[in-house]
Scaffold this motif. Structure first.
Motif, PDB file in Angstrom:
ATOM      1  N   SER A  14      51.098  48.118  28.365  1.00  0.00           N
ATOM      2  CA  SER A  14      51.463  49.282  29.627  1.00  0.00           C
ATOM      3  C   SER A  14      50.809  50.310  29.555  1.00  0.00           C
ATOM      4  CB  SER A  14      52.910  49.383  29.361  1.00  0.00           C
ATOM      5  OG  SER A  14      53.232  50.128  28.278  1.00  0.00           O
ATOM      6  N   ASP A  15      50.558  51.021  30.349  1.00  0.00           N
ATOM      7  CA  ASP A  15      49.985  52.407  30.639  1.00  0.00           C
ATOM      8  C   ASP A  15      50.389  53.215  29.461  1.00  0.00           C
ATOM      9  OD1 ASP A  15      48.349  51.348  32.617  1.00  0.00           O
ATOM     10  OD2 ASP A  15      49.583  52.277  34.029  1.00  0.00           O
ATOM     11  N   GLU A  16      51.912  53.267  29.064  1.00  0.00           N
ATOM     12  CA  GLU A  16      52.231  54.205  28.235  1.00  0.00           C
ATOM     13  C   GLU A  16      51.818  53.944  26.860  1.00  0.00           C
ATOM     14  OE1 GLU A  16      53.892  52.596  30.332  1.00  0.00           O
ATOM     15  OE2 GLU A  16      54.910  54.075  31.924  1.00  0.00           O
ATOM     16  N   ALA A  17      51.414  52.667  26.615  1.00  0.00           N
ATOM     17  CA  ALA A  17      50.820  52.179  25.109  1.00  0.00           C
ATOM     18  C   ALA A  17      49.530  52.625  24.729  1.00  0.00           C
ATOM     19  CB  ALA A  17      51.053  50.855  25.303  1.00  0.00           C
ATOM     20  N   LYS A  18      48.969  53.299  25.757  1.00  0.00           N
ATOM     21  CA  LYS A  18      47.537  53.579  25.530  1.00  0.00           C
ATOM     22  C   LYS A  18      47.457  54.682  24.428  1.00  0.00           C
ATOM     23  CE  LYS A  18      45.476  51.187  28.694  1.00  0.00           C
ATOM     24  NZ  LYS A  18      44.927  50.001  28.442  1.00  0.00           N
ATOM     25  N   ALA A  19      46.282  54.664  23.673  1.00  0.00           N
ATOM     26  CA  ALA A  19      46.241  55.726  22.448  1.00  0.00           C
ATOM     27  C   ALA A  19      46.441  57.340  23.128  1.00  0.00           C
ATOM     28  CB  ALA A  19      44.919  55.613  21.967  1.00  0.00           C
ATOM     29  N   ALA A  31      40.648  66.632  14.552  1.00  0.00           N
ATOM     30  CA  ALA A  31      38.900  66.424  14.568  1.00  0.00           C
ATOM     31  C   ALA A  31      38.746  64.891  14.173  1.00  0.00           C
ATOM     32  CB  ALA A  31      38.331  67.325  13.573  1.00  0.00           C
ATOM     33  N   SER A  32      37.854  64.487  15.144  1.00  0.00           N
ATOM     34  CA  SER A  32      37.457  63.122  15.158  1.00  0.00           C
ATOM     35  C   SER A  32      36.290  62.998  14.414  1.00  0.00           C
ATOM     36  CB  SER A  32      37.234  62.679  16.367  1.00  0.00           C
ATOM     37  OG  SER A  32      36.930  61.163  16.610  1.00  0.00           O
ATOM     38  N   HIS A  33      35.975  62.191  13.318  1.00  0.00           N
ATOM     39  CA  HIS A  33      34.648  62.176  12.610  1.00  0.00           C
ATOM     40  C   HIS A  33      34.097  60.782  12.901  1.00  0.00           C
ATOM     41  CE1 HIS A  33      35.346  65.370   9.631  1.00  0.00           C
ATOM     42  NE2 HIS A  33      36.588  65.114   9.727  1.00  0.00           N
ATOM     43  N   PHE A  34      34.463  59.988  13.811  1.00  0.00           N
ATOM     44  CA  PHE A  34      33.873  58.748  14.282  1.00  0.00           C
ATOM     45  C   PHE A  34      33.038  59.481  15.647  1.00  0.00           C
ATOM     46  CE2 PHE A  34      36.785  56.347  11.866  1.00  0.00           C
ATOM     47  CZ  PHE A  34      36.045  55.771  11.029  1.00  0.00           C
ATOM     48  N   TYR A 224      55.729  54.904   7.500  1.00  0.00           N
ATOM     49  CA  TYR A 224      54.282  55.290   7.046  1.00  0.00           C
ATOM     50  C   TYR A 224      53.545  55.390   8.216  1.00  0.00           C
ATOM     51  CZ  TYR A 224      56.123  53.553   2.591  1.00  0.00           C
ATOM     52  OH  TYR A 224      57.089  53.440   1.457  1.00  0.00           O
ATOM     53  N   GLU A 225      52.437  56.001   8.172  1.00  0.00           N
ATOM     54  CA  GLU A 225      51.418  56.201   9.205  1.00  0.00           C
ATOM     55  C   GLU A 225      50.798  54.926   9.319  1.00  0.00           C
ATOM     56  OE1 GLU A 225      49.571  57.793  12.523  1.00  0.00           O
ATOM     57  OE2 GLU A 225      51.576  58.330  11.583  1.00  0.00           O
ATOM     58  N   SER A 226      50.301  54.442   8.316  1.00  0.00           N
ATOM     59  CA  SER A 226      49.198  53.426   8.157  1.00  0.00           C
ATOM     60  C   SER A 226      49.580  52.526   6.839  1.00  0.00           C
ATOM     61  CB  SER A 226      47.717  53.949   7.985  1.00  0.00           C
ATOM     62  OG  SER A 226      47.495  54.535   6.851  1.00  0.00           O
ATOM     63  N   MET A 227      48.958  51.118   6.922  1.00  0.00           N
ATOM     64  CA  MET A 227      48.918  50.429   5.802  1.00  0.00           C
ATOM     65  C   MET A 227      47.529  50.064   5.375  1.00  0.00           C
ATOM     66  SD  MET A 227      50.504  46.867   7.151  1.00  0.00           S
ATOM     67  CE  MET A 227      50.017  46.214   8.885  1.00  0.00           C
ATOM     68  N   ILE A 228      47.261  50.216   3.974  1.00  0.00           N
ATOM     69  CA  ILE A 228      45.833  49.762   3.652  1.00  0.00           C
ATOM     70  C   ILE A 228      46.176  48.152   3.152  1.00  0.00           C
ATOM     71  CG2 ILE A 228      44.263  49.715   1.916  1.00  0.00           C
ATOM     72  CD1 ILE A 228      44.536  52.786   1.720  1.00  0.00           C
ATOM     73  N   VAL A 229      45.611  47.089   3.690  1.00  0.00           N
ATOM     74  CA  VAL A 229      45.861  45.824   3.227  1.00  0.00           C
ATOM     75  C   VAL A 229      44.844  45.316   2.285  1.00  0.00           C
ATOM     76  CG1 VAL A 229      46.034  43.617   4.451  1.00  0.00           C
ATOM     77  CG2 VAL A 229      46.909  45.424   5.861  1.00  0.00           C
ATOM     78  N   ASN A 251      41.307  60.991  12.884  1.00  0.00           N
ATOM     79  CA  ASN A 251      40.817  60.219  13.959  1.00  0.00           C
ATOM     80  C   ASN A 251      41.982  59.612  14.662  1.00  0.00           C
ATOM     81  OD1 ASN A 251      37.515  59.996  13.581  1.00  0.00           O
ATOM     82  ND2 ASN A 251      38.578  59.571  11.599  1.00  0.00           N
ATOM     83  N   PRO A 252      42.701  60.488  15.566  1.00  0.00           N
ATOM     84  CA  PRO A 252      44.323  60.089  16.175  1.00  0.00           C
ATOM     85  C   PRO A 252      43.935  58.976  17.180  1.00  0.00           C
ATOM     86  CG  PRO A 252      43.109  62.202  17.051  1.00  0.00           C
ATOM     87  CD  PRO A 252      42.335  61.962  15.895  1.00  0.00           C
TER      88      PRO A 252
END
Length: 458
Positions: A14-19, A31-34, A224-229, A251-252
């Protein structure tokens, strides 16, 4: 992380699911580093390199066959050869581009020298999980690697921002009991830090590794914000794990950062050979790969960091129509998950810095073949996903090349078989030197040995 059991196409976005860019507490954007430069031209550049190279190789093969007249067997060989030449040329130019970018220390994304990495002194502000799914593994080996990763972060300034999870799908009861006993001893060794280390064993191994991570995300993902797999044989340095967490926080619009796991700890000839090759070629090939895939990097299933919220929202995997090997559950899930994240508007990157990310590889050719056997069906399945709407071109190429990594062997075998059949037919047939009734001079058989050598070396 939803599952669509009846639809061949992947879940709709859906459009709402975009970043949506995140903001800091003071209202300023992160700030974005990429940084990308000319990303829309990268695949065009690759096409302008690969297509002429393939055409030249095909022309040379055609010139070899032409003097004696093209037979059906030679036409078939020519078609198969063009397919193989295209595959080889893509890998060749990927390596060449990576070689020169590495030689001149140019970042493959921004095309600048010495790209600024995330600020290593910036403290982490969010919680991150380090997860290691295991399945009937050597208990001692997985515990040693798991503890090594924990101790890498125990003494760091950001130790409070990481929790560690061993997610067991072990079915062997003796190994399951050994895991639990080893984990209990590990908790005692870790002291106060043991409150951030967890062990969970599922009673039912539903949907393999995908189901293992799905269950983790459903139970604990919101924390958690993220997971390192990590894989069962993975080890990562504390610097690399903190670097990955910073890249996610700073990098949001990024949902996936894949590292290059380098083989280590090999002592057999075969294992050392694979390890040496990986350390020699991986930086060059990964840099070239990062150049043309830009923000549509692939996911290799481990040694990567994933933003949990978009992963749960977009990475539900469908069950493919039909029976195995082409239907059923998607086995090589990682490729598909990366494609779904990109389709939803999130970015995915490959880090070409090889430090701090390690894995073990099979130490003999039999175990290596057994591991490849598990990947063959999953990669071939991806051919059925090439027409899914909304996928990025780079992700479709990942699907195609992943499948072709195994199909190319069959194509080469067929090409050699056709060449052998052609040679046998010529050897057992009486050549016709006069093919028309009023022909004055004979039609001699011509062998373009010079062109054969050039084509072979090319």
């Amino acid at each position: 992380m939803s599952t669509n059991q009846n639809n061949r196409a992947c879940v709709a976005v859906s459009d709402e699911a975009k970043a949506v860019p995140q903001v800091k507490s003071d209202g300023t954007a992160c700030a974005s580093h990429f940084i990308l430069k000319g990303e829309h031209m990268r695949l065009f550049i690759m096409a302008m390199l690969v297509i002429p190279s393939t055409a030249l190789a095909g022309w040379s093969l055609y010139e070899i066959f032409l003097p004696n007249g093209l037979t059906n067997l030679e036409i078939a060989q020519l078609g198969l050869g063009l397919t193989l030449f295209a595959w080889l040329c893509m890998a060749f130019w990927t390596g060449i581009i990576g070689f020169f970018l590495q030689l001149f220390n140019v970042d493959p994304l921004s095309l600048r020298r010495n790209q600024t990495p995330p600020d290593a002194t910036a403290p982490l502000t969010q919680k991150h999980a380090v997860v290691m799914p295991v399945y009937n593994e050597d208990t001692r080996r997985i515990m040693v690697g798991f503890e090594a990763c924990i101790r890498e972060l125990m003494e760091s300034d950001n130790s409070s921002k990481f929790d560690f999870f061993m997610l067991s799908d072990t079915r062997d009861m003796e190994k399951a009991d050994a895991e639990l006993r080893a984990f209990t001893r590990l908790k005692k060794r870790l002291g106060a830090f043991s409150s951030q280390v967890f062990y969970r064993r599922r009673e039912q191994n539903l949907h393999r590794k995908v189901g293992n991570l799905k269950e983790f995300c459903e139970r604990w993902g919101a924390n958690y914000e993220s997971m390192i797999v990590l894989d069962a044989d993975s080890v990562m340095s504390g610097e690399r794990m903190q670097d990955l967490a910073r890249r996610i926080e700073q990098n949001p619009d990024t949902a996936l950062v894949q590292t290059i796991p380098m083989p280590v700890r090999q002592n057999t000839f075969f294992g050392r050979f694979v390890q040496f090759a990986a350390h020699l070629y991986s930086p060059m090939l990964a840099t070239g790969l990062s150049f043309w895939q830009t923000d549509s990097a692939n996911y290799w299933g481990h040694n990567a960091i994933i933003r949990i919220a978009p992963f749960m929202q977009h990475c539900g995997l469908p069950t493919l129509e039909g029976r195995a090997p082409f239907g059923g559950e998607i086995l090589s899930h990682d490729f598909v998950e990366a494609a779904l994240l990109r389709r939803a508007g999130w970015q995915a990157y490959l880090l070409t810095d090889t430090t701090g990310s390690y894995e073990e590889v099979p130490s003999n050719i039999v175990d290596y073949a057994i591991r490849d056997r598990r990947w063959v069906q999953g990669n071939i399945q991806h051919l059925g996903l090439l027409n899914v709407k909304g996928l990025k071109m780079a992700n479709r190429l990942h699907f195609l090349f992943g499948a072709f990594a195994y199909i190319s062997s069959l194509i080469l075998f067929c090409m050699l078989a056709l060449g052998t059949a052609d040679a046998l037919i010529r050897a057992t047939s009486v050549p016709e030197f006069f093919v028309s009734e009023y022909q004055l001079f004979p039609s001699w058989q011509v062998a373009r040995q010079d062109m054969m050598m050039v084509t072979m070396w090319g």
